[in-house]
Design an enzyme around this catalytic site. Structure first.
Site, short mmCIF file in Angstrom:
data_model
loop_
_atom_site.label_atom_id
_atom_site.label_comp_id
_atom_site.label_asym_id
_atom_site.label_seq_id
_atom_site.Cartn_x
_atom_site.Cartn_y
_atom_site.Cartn_z
N ASP A 264 -7.10 -4.11 -5.22
CA ASP A 264 -6.66 -2.79 -4.75
C ASP A 264 -5.27 -2.43 -5.27
O ASP A 264 -4.93 -1.26 -5.45
CB ASP A 264 -6.61 -2.74 -3.22
CG ASP A 264 -7.76 -3.42 -2.52
OD1 ASP A 264 -8.23 -4.46 -3.00
OD2 ASP A 264 -8.17 -2.94 -1.45
N ASP B 184 0.80 -1.23 0.00
CA ASP B 184 0.00 0.00 0.00
C ASP B 184 0.83 1.28 0.00
O ASP B 184 0.27 2.38 0.09
CB ASP B 184 -0.95 0.00 1.20
CG ASP B 184 -2.09 -0.98 1.02
OD1 ASP B 184 -2.73 -0.93 -0.04
OD2 ASP B 184 -2.34 -1.78 1.93
#
Length: 405
Positions: A182, A117
């Site tokens: 994602d 991330d």
């Protein structure tokens, strides 16, 4: 204090004047939402500044108190990003030192290698600072972050591994190399790092990940799985599952938004038609889905069992709208901007946009983090605000005939 009260007063008056109107003029809609964001962000940053600390708001607890997160939280870049967008939308220099301070608190993230991330974290903060304030000193951080992210590339599988699978709840799933949809969002940082450094390694990793994901993450109806687990040695697909959706074969709403945004963004950097085609296919799945509500703000999962009595996810809607503004510049004449405008109009209505001074001083209500984990259900989320503000900026620029990129 006088300035803050004046700003609040103006925002509340504008909000009150719009009550009962079905549709605001476009320029008024943009300015009114900028004013509202300024009011909320002013309260939010005043709280932080008075604390004497650098706090990073992500959501609220059940009692309404603000949840602050550490710098290694995957959401840590969105609040600095919101301040950058506020700076860009207003041109008010008062936001610049705040954006710089909150961004630079994330300096150590550039060396983080234990999850994927970092693209969200540094892209939302440092990359926006580089774009909006010509912060040349941010370039090395962006490039180093891309280098750290690239350590998660698994050549045999052709993907960036999303999560480590040897600890935490991930270890309980039996995964070896889990990749979540994602992760498409983190490719932007790799593309940018190649532009800034001249090193094509990052570009090549991004393209390979996008291609592998396109091959293995999507169903025949063009909805996507949340998690695909690969064998990192052989590259074979081991499992297709979910972590945050209703079921392995369901269509988790924010996952579809990540996919739409991700492939639209991949076209921006590569001009490869297959990415544009993929984005259109995802769009068609979302907007032809019988379970999409009339206001275009999806339930948290398109296949959730108790629709229409399921929570909505404003974060998925905001991300989708922002992506559609960009997609409209590549494929004109298909009403992508009009669809985005309808989403934004609804998000900017009292149904989803909080009154100033409420909602933990976040802009949007009614987002969902992870229902399977019992976390962040029907709450504000800093990334919902981030993509809403990005959508406001993109809408403004398009209507001023300004290029988005």
């Amino acid at each position: 204090m006088k300035t803050i009260l004046t700003t609040l007063g103006v925002s509340l008056l504008v909000l009150a004047s719009c009550t009962g109107q079905k549709k605001q003029p476009e320029n008024n809609f943009i300015q009114e939402n900028i004013d509202n964001a300024v009011a909320q962000e002013t309260i939010q940053t005043d709280i932080i500044e008075k604390s004497g600390k650098i706090l990073n708001p992500r959501t609220i607890n059940k009692d309404g108190s603000i949840v602050y997160v550490p710098i290694d939280d995957w959401c840590s870049g969105f609040f600095p990003g919101n301040i950058w967008y506020t700076y860009e939308l207003t041109g008010d220099k008062k936001w610049l030192p705040l954006a710089e301070k909150y961004t630079e608190a994330l300096d150590s993230v550039q060396y983080l290698t234990w999850h994927h991330d970092v693209g969200f974290m540094i892209g939302s903060s440092y990359l926006n600072g580089y774009r909006f304030a010509n912060k040349e000193e941010y370039k090395p951080v962006i490039i180093q972050t891309a280098k750290s992210l690239s350590t998660r590339f698994r050549p045999a599988a052709g993907v960036l591994q999303s999560w480590d699978a040897d600890k935490g709840w991930q270890a309980e799933r039996g995964w070896k190399c889990p990749v979540i949809i994602d992760n498409m969002m983190n490719l932007e940082l790799l593309f940018e790092a190649s532009k800034l450094s001249g090193d094509s390694t990052y570009y090549n990793v991004a393209v390979k990940h996008a291609d592998t994901t396109m091959e293995h993450h999507f169903r025949p109806d063009n909805s996507c799985y949340h998690v695909v687990d690969y064998d990192p040695v052989t590259g074979e697909v081991r499992k297709r599952q979910t972590a945050q959706g209703y079921a392995d074969e369901s269509a988790w709403a924010r996952g579809q938004a990540w996919a739409l945004y991700g492939y639209t963004m991949c076209y921006r950097y590569t001009h490869d038609q297959k990415y544009l085609d993929m984005a259109e296919k995802i769009y068609n799945f979302i907007f032809n889905n019988p379970n999409l509500p009339e206001d275009l703000v999806p339930y948290w999962d398109f296949d959730a069992p108790n629709i229409p009595n399921e929570p909505r996810d404003a974060s998925a809607a905001a991300c989708t709208a922002s992506a559609l503004y960009e997609l409209s510049t590549y494929i004109p004449g298909k009403n992508y901007k009009e669809t985005a405008d309808k989403i934004m109009e609804n998000l900017g209505s009292p149904a989803y946009r909080a009154e100033v001074g409420t909602n933990g001083n976040f802009i949007l209500m009614h987002s969902v983090g992870s229902i399977p984990h019992g976390a962040e259900i029907d709450v504000p989320l800093n990334y919902a605000d981030y993509y809403f503000l990005e959508g406001i900026m993109r809408k403004r620029d398009l209507e001023a005939n300004k290029k988005l990129f």
